[in-house]
Write an enzyme that holds these catalytic residues in place. Structure first.
Site, PDB file in Angstrom:
ATOM      1  N   CYS A 109      33.994  42.620  61.358  1.00  7.48           N
ATOM      2  CA  CYS A 109      32.768  42.970  60.921  1.00  7.48           C
ATOM      3  C   CYS A 109      31.847  43.959  61.443  1.00  7.48           C
ATOM      4  CB  CYS A 109      31.980  41.688  61.155  1.00  7.48           C
ATOM      5  SG  CYS A 109      32.670  40.098  60.173  1.00  7.48           S
ATOM      6  N   HIS A 246      24.346  42.897  60.069  1.00  7.46           N
ATOM      7  CA  HIS A 246      25.305  42.407  59.424  1.00  7.46           C
ATOM      8  C   HIS A 246      25.122  41.177  58.613  1.00  7.46           C
ATOM      9  CE1 HIS A 246      29.345  41.039  58.517  1.00  7.46           C
ATOM     10  NE2 HIS A 246      29.385  40.030  59.336  1.00  7.46           N
ATOM     11  N   ASN A 276      29.365  37.212  53.223  1.00  6.59           N
ATOM     12  CA  ASN A 276      29.791  38.267  54.350  1.00  6.59           C
ATOM     13  C   ASN A 276      30.781  39.051  53.799  1.00  6.59           C
ATOM     14  OD1 ASN A 276      30.846  39.140  56.789  1.00  6.59           O
ATOM     15  ND2 ASN A 276      30.969  37.356  57.775  1.00  6.59           N
TER      16      ASN A 276
END
Length: 319
Positions: A109, A246, A276
């Protein structure tokens, strides 16, 4: 300098209500815990490099450049089309390029934040003149659709930026990428990982996560790198115009914002509609905020991410 931003989301949308038909969950349960309403899922035959190319073309159009002007491609991804060649070389091919260099960067990520810092270093050291930096994922293909603790969290997408060196006027105005803080600690790998790989099982595997442990570490690690990036550039949180984190979990985003003392109206949040998307989440959020006019030239923007590894990082940008 970031000259242009672009994004791409697959056409198929998977809502929480639809997920509730596949696994023991509900729209209320998902929204309450992570703030996600829906996510996009790549179509059959639609690969990470395809998403990356679509986002790249939009970023290049926004920057007013063509593939002939690019000499560095970095694709941040955990879900490349193949073990090799890299997704970046496939993007290079699909853009019709025979020049320059292209490679993937794997920091899960945090990949896009790592890739932006890497491209900045290449540009400042004269190894490239103009970079295409992409975060692209088909994360849905790593999901165990019987595991409600993970399958509700992730989606597919891509975001891209075109970067080059600031000119003298822009440098005098303090514009461009001002600082970066990158960290990792492999001792935490079992808290968020994929239970497969070429060297271990010979299979792709599925995402496995100790959700409470990841949450416990996230806010502290995020704020650590944000403060570090600010300190390097002699700024404070109060100077920030926008915080683009994020997009993993609304509670983590809210917790980091609160710990930093940032008002919610300065935090860009897209997790509700994208879920996500791993390395794609920060450039997707950037693209939304640029497109709707929130992020403007001269704004001070902080991007940050944390992912499996653990890896985490932040970059401070004067837009």
């Amino acid at each position: 300098m970031i000259r242009g931003v672009g994004s791409y989301l697959p056409e198929k949308v998977l809502t929480n209500a639809e997920l509730a038909k596949l696994v023991d969950t509900s729209d209320e349960w998902i929204q309450q815990r992570v703030g996600i309403k829906e996510r996009h899922i790549a179509a059959e035959g639609e690969f990470t490099s395809d998403l990356a190319v679509a986002a790249a073309r939009k970023a290049m159009a926004a920057a007013g450049v063509t593939a002939d002007d690019i000499d560095l491609i970095i694709v941040a991804t955990t879900t490349p089309d193949y073990t090799f060649p890299s997704a970046a070389t496939l993007v290079q091919m699909k853009l019709g390029m025979h020049h320059g260099m292209a490679f993937d960067l794997q920091a899960v990520c945090s990949g896009f934040v790592y890739a932006v810092a890497t491209a900045d270093s290449y540009l400042k050291n004269g190894l490239a003149k103009r970079a295409l930096v992409i975060g692209a994922e088909t994360f849905s293909r790593l999901l165990d659709w019987t595991d409600r603790g993970t399958c509700v969290l992730f989606g597919d997408g891509a975001g891209a930026v075109v970067m080059d060196m600031a000119n003298d006027e822009e440098l005098a105005a303090g514009r461009g990428l001002l600082s970066s803080a990158l960290r990792s600690d492999g001792h935490h790998w079992e808290k968020l990982y994929v239970d497969g790989g070429p060297s271990t099982t010979g299979k792709t595997g599925f995402v496995r996560m100790q959700g409470a442990e990841v949450f416990r570490h996230a806010v502290g690690k995020i704020t650590d790198v944000v403060y570090s990036a600010l300190e390097q550039a002699n700024y404070t949180v109060a100077d920030l115009d926008w915080f683009v984190p994020h997009q993993a979990n609304k509670r983590i985003i809210d917790g980091a914002g609160a710990k930093l003392g940032l008002p919610p109206e300065k935090v860009v949040t897209t997790v509700d509609l994208h879920a996500n998307t791993s390395a794609a989440s920060v450039p997707l959020a950037l693209s939304v905020a640029v497109a709707d006019g929130r992020i403007k030239p001269g704004d001070l923007v902080m991007i940050e991410a944390m992912g499996g590894g653990f890896t985490w990082g932040a970059s401070l940008i004067r837009w």
